[in-house]
Design an enzyme around this catalytic site. Structure first.
Site, PDB file in Angstrom:
ATOM      1  N   GLU A 123       0.829  -1.108  -0.016  1.00  0.00           N
ATOM      2  CA  GLU A 123       0.178  -0.075   0.119  1.00  0.00           C
ATOM      3  C   GLU A 123       0.899   1.275   0.105  1.00  0.00           C
ATOM      4  O   GLU A 123       0.737   2.293  -0.770  1.00  0.00           O
ATOM      5  CB  GLU A 123      -1.061   0.072   1.115  1.00  0.00           C
ATOM      6  CG  GLU A 123      -1.775  -1.057   1.219  1.00  0.00           C
ATOM      7  CD  GLU A 123      -1.291  -2.128   2.363  1.00  0.00           C
ATOM      8  OE1 GLU A 123      -0.094  -2.476   2.204  1.00  0.00           O
ATOM      9  OE2 GLU A 123      -1.887  -2.657   3.216  1.00  0.00           O
ATOM     10  N   CYS A 140      -0.510   1.624   7.213  1.00  0.00           N
ATOM     11  CA  CYS A 140      -1.043   2.015   6.154  1.00  0.00           C
ATOM     12  C   CYS A 140      -2.240   2.533   5.975  1.00  0.00           C
ATOM     13  O   CYS A 140      -2.759   3.589   5.099  1.00  0.00           O
ATOM     14  CB  CYS A 140      -1.100   0.500   5.249  1.00  0.00           C
ATOM     15  SG  CYS A 140       0.411  -0.186   4.838  1.00  0.00           S
ATOM     16  N   CYS A 200      -2.653  -2.589   7.422  1.00  0.00           N
ATOM     17  CA  CYS A 200      -2.198  -2.503   8.707  1.00  0.00           C
ATOM     18  C   CYS A 200      -2.693  -0.852   9.227  1.00  0.00           C
ATOM     19  O   CYS A 200      -2.703   0.058   8.481  1.00  0.00           O
ATOM     20  CB  CYS A 200      -0.801  -2.853   9.024  1.00  0.00           C
ATOM     21  SG  CYS A 200       0.363  -1.529   8.198  1.00  0.00           S
TER      22      CYS A 200
END
Length: 149
Positions: free
Chosen positions: A55, A86, A83
């Protein structure tokens, strides 16, 4: 269906990441007109960089192409629930829509764990569409980790 086309590209990035020995996660940034403008797979090991998630790399490339740190109207397709790091980058980039495949109960930052977009302090909340190509994305991850155990 364009949704599937973009997720297929993210899955291809995930497979390429696995072939490099990286956790198989892929991401694609799509502009408001529906064109893929950046894509990447995980490269944390290759770059010796804990922030080199798919990402993050795709967002960096899309921002560079746009000449801006913001990507209003853009969508992000990713094979795994982002996560917290990101998810925060997604918020800062002002991504309009987030599509992701497999849920990540251990390290996810969207529907699990930190739930970045649920916090009142979130700078921006994209529309979230979980479960796109979930079985395929999860199967890639399971196979990758099973081969290492």
């Amino acid at each position: 269906m364009p949704f599937r086309t973009h997720m297929d590209a993210a899955l291809a990035e995930a497979r390429a990441a696995a072939a490099r020995g990286e956790v198989p996660v892929g991401a694609v940034v799509v502009d408001p007109a529906g064109r893929a403008v950046a894509q990447a797979g995980n490269r944390t090991r290759e770059m010796s960089d804990p922030s080199a998630h798919a990402e993050m790399l795709a967002l960096r490339a899309a921002c560079a192409a746009a000449g801006s740190e913001r990507l209003p109207g853009h969508s992000l397709y990713v094979t795994l629930e982002p996560c917290a790091m990101c998810a925060q980058a997604i918020a800062f980039a002002r991504i309009a829509r987030l599509y992701y495949g497999a849920a990540d109960p251990k390290s996810g930052g969207v529907a699990h764990g930190a739930r970045v977009f649920a916090h009142p302090q979130a700078h921006h909340r994209p529309e979230i569409y979980p479960g796109l190509a979930e079985r395929e994305a999860a199967a890639l991850l399971r196979a990758f980790f099973a081969a290492r155990r």
